[in-house]
Write an enzyme that holds these catalytic residues in place. Structure first.
Site, mmCIF file in Angstrom:
data_model
loop_
_atom_site.group_PDB
_atom_site.id
_atom_site.type_symbol
_atom_site.label_atom_id
_atom_site.label_comp_id
_atom_site.label_asym_id
_atom_site.label_seq_id
_atom_site.Cartn_x
_atom_site.Cartn_y
_atom_site.Cartn_z
ATOM 1 N N LYS A 48 0.755 -1.212 0.011
ATOM 2 C CA LYS A 48 0.015 -0.049 -0.017
ATOM 3 C C LYS A 48 0.961 1.117 0.149
ATOM 4 O O LYS A 48 0.308 2.427 -0.040
ATOM 5 C CB LYS A 48 -0.831 -0.103 1.322
ATOM 6 N N LYS A 50 2.312 2.664 2.474
ATOM 7 C CA LYS A 50 1.822 3.670 3.639
ATOM 8 C C LYS A 50 2.356 3.132 4.729
ATOM 9 O O LYS A 50 2.899 1.932 4.782
ATOM 10 C CB LYS A 50 0.311 3.440 3.808
HETATM 11 N N1 CTP Z 1 -14.471 -1.585 4.099
HETATM 12 C C1 CTP Z 1 -15.867 -1.149 3.978
HETATM 13 N N2 CTP Z 1 -16.348 -0.025 4.082
HETATM 14 C C2 CTP Z 1 -15.308 1.371 4.295
HETATM 15 C C3 CTP Z 1 -13.944 0.939 4.791
HETATM 16 C C4 CTP Z 1 -13.695 -0.537 4.357
HETATM 17 O O1 CTP Z 1 -16.673 -2.134 3.728
HETATM 18 N N3 CTP Z 1 -15.827 2.293 4.729
HETATM 19 C C5 CTP Z 1 -13.972 -2.772 3.884
HETATM 20 C C6 CTP Z 1 -13.022 -3.025 2.660
HETATM 21 O O2 CTP Z 1 -13.945 -3.232 1.510
HETATM 22 C C7 CTP Z 1 -12.320 -4.206 2.752
HETATM 23 C C8 CTP Z 1 -12.281 -4.133 4.575
HETATM 24 O O3 CTP Z 1 -13.112 -3.207 4.842
HETATM 25 O O4 CTP Z 1 -13.031 -5.249 2.610
HETATM 26 C C9 CTP Z 1 -10.632 -3.746 4.903
HETATM 27 O O5 CTP Z 1 -10.437 -2.411 4.278
HETATM 28 P P1 CTP Z 1 -9.188 -1.626 4.755
HETATM 29 O O6 CTP Z 1 -8.330 -1.372 3.438
HETATM 30 O O7 CTP Z 1 -8.417 -2.165 5.923
HETATM 31 O O8 CTP Z 1 -9.836 -0.185 5.233
HETATM 32 P P2 CTP Z 1 -9.845 1.262 4.338
HETATM 33 O O9 CTP Z 1 -10.886 2.143 5.347
HETATM 34 O O10 CTP Z 1 -10.706 1.309 3.189
HETATM 35 O O11 CTP Z 1 -8.434 1.549 4.482
HETATM 36 P P3 CTP Z 1 -7.788 2.655 3.087
HETATM 37 O O12 CTP Z 1 -8.425 4.071 3.369
HETATM 38 O O13 CTP Z 1 -6.263 2.699 3.721
HETATM 39 O O14 CTP Z 1 -7.800 2.046 2.000
#
Ligand code: CTP
Length: 143
Positions: A48, A50
């Site tokens: 990622k 990050k």
């Molecule tokens: N997910 C979700 N709703 C959100 C954020 C995440 O349903 N608002 C789901 C993603 O689709 C994935 C899981 O949670 O199946 C894990 O996502 P993750 O990447 O850990 O979280 P994010 O908040 O999306 O992180 P980033 O912004 O760094 O991408």
């Protein structure tokens, strides 16, 4: 009686938020036993690009403390990229994912690989308006 016995969902789950909670609760409503596979810090930095705010060991503890979660496992970069490897290491009936992944090349391939084995993929509604990235932006703006 729930639709599936063993379900798994994979993610980083950094700065744990309500989008993650909604996902877990929806997963658990569809399976008897929910495994949460947590990406390790090397995945966050290498894939990622990050820096994880919360280290993997703590992210795993937070997920494990939730009543909708039955088991938490660490997931490797290889298992994240190749869900057949994940399946052979941690057998499950269904892989749950946010629907932001639906139609991606990786998930289309995984659907093809799982179909003959009778393993399912369920795409669950992504919670709009919240994400780890969004939380980081808000914190940055309010410094
Ligand atoms: N997910 C979700 N709703 C959100 C954020 C995440 O349903 N608002 C789901 C993603 O689709 C994935 C899981 O949670 O199946 C894990 O996502 P993750 O990447 O850990 O979280 P994010 O908040 O999306 O992180 P980033 O912004 O760094 O991408």
């Amino acid at each position: 009686m729930k639709k599936y016995k063993i379900g798994i969902t994979v993610g980083v789950f950094d700065l744990f938020h309500v989008g993650h909670l909604n996902l877990f609760e929806r997963c658990k409503s569809m399976c008897d036993y929910l495994i949460v596979a947590v990406c390790q810090d090397d995945y966050v930095t290498q894939i990622k690009n990050k820096v994880p705010v919360v280290p993997a060991a703590e992210r795993m503890r937070i997920c494990a403390a939730l009543k909708c979660v039955d088991e938490v496992i660490p997931v490797t970069i290889e298992e994240t990229a190749d869900k057949m490897l994940l399946l052979s290491n941690h057998p499950f009936d269904v892989l749950f994912s946010g629907d932001d992944w639906k139609g991606s090349d990786r998930y289309k391939l995984t659907e093809e690989q799982f179909a003959p084995l009778g393993v399912h993929i369920e795409y669950l509604p992504y919670t709009q308006g919240i994400s780890t990235s969004k939380l980081k932006e808000i914190i940055e703006k309010n410094k």
